[in-house]
Design a protein around this motif. Structure first.
Motif, mmCIF file in Angstrom:
data_model
loop_
_atom_site.group_PDB
_atom_site.id
_atom_site.type_symbol
_atom_site.label_atom_id
_atom_site.label_comp_id
_atom_site.label_asym_id
_atom_site.label_seq_id
_atom_site.Cartn_x
_atom_site.Cartn_y
_atom_site.Cartn_z
ATOM 1 N N LYS A 61 44.220 -21.078 15.124
ATOM 2 C CA LYS A 61 43.549 -19.778 14.966
ATOM 3 C C LYS A 61 43.488 -19.510 13.416
ATOM 4 O O LYS A 61 44.196 -19.800 12.486
ATOM 5 N N ALA A 62 42.108 -19.023 13.032
ATOM 6 C CA ALA A 62 42.201 -18.624 11.421
ATOM 7 C C ALA A 62 42.863 -17.264 11.521
ATOM 8 O O ALA A 62 42.914 -16.389 12.194
ATOM 9 N N LYS A 63 43.685 -17.513 10.124
ATOM 10 C CA LYS A 63 44.569 -16.349 9.761
ATOM 11 C C LYS A 63 43.684 -15.360 9.368
ATOM 12 O O LYS A 63 42.849 -15.615 8.660
ATOM 13 N N ALA A 64 44.242 -14.322 9.717
ATOM 14 C CA ALA A 64 43.710 -12.984 8.883
ATOM 15 C C ALA A 64 43.681 -12.808 7.796
ATOM 16 O O ALA A 64 44.990 -13.307 7.085
ATOM 17 N N PRO A 65 42.771 -12.347 6.867
ATOM 18 C CA PRO A 65 43.053 -12.205 5.271
ATOM 19 C C PRO A 65 43.982 -11.418 5.155
ATOM 20 O O PRO A 65 44.419 -10.227 5.636
ATOM 21 N N ALA A 66 44.912 -11.592 4.063
ATOM 22 C CA ALA A 66 45.943 -10.978 3.738
ATOM 23 C C ALA A 66 45.629 -9.458 3.230
ATOM 24 O O ALA A 66 44.576 -9.384 2.681
ATOM 25 N N LYS A 67 46.437 -8.548 3.833
ATOM 26 C CA LYS A 67 46.045 -7.191 3.275
ATOM 27 C C LYS A 67 46.458 -7.114 1.742
ATOM 28 O O LYS A 67 47.586 -7.318 1.465
#
Length: 79
Positions: A66-72
């Protein structure tokens, strides 16, 4: 005399004594002793045929990582 014949002789003698030591029946006791000593071995049961091997299941394809969600972005410090 072979070991088997010795065993037959001993068994025949025991049978003869147990019957009261009758005269003229030596062959009868010999044959009875042979039947006891030479008991044929029980034939081994034929092995059961083995069930056909199940084909191995094909390995499941691995899921794509799974692609990691962009860091907030970190919140700016309040002044």
């Amino acid at each position: 005399m072979s070991a088997e014949q010795e065993k037959i002789k001993d068994v025949a003698y025991r049978l003869w004594l147990d019957a009261g030591s009758p005269d003229g029946r030596d062959q009868e006791f010999w044959f009875a002793a042979e039947a006891q000593v030479k008991v044929p071995a029980k034939p081994k049961a034929e092995p059961k045929p083995k069930a056909a091997a199940k084909p191995k299941a094909e390995p499941k394809p691995k899921a794509a990582p799974k692609a990691k969600a962009p860091a907030k972005p970190k919140a700016a410090p309040k002044a």
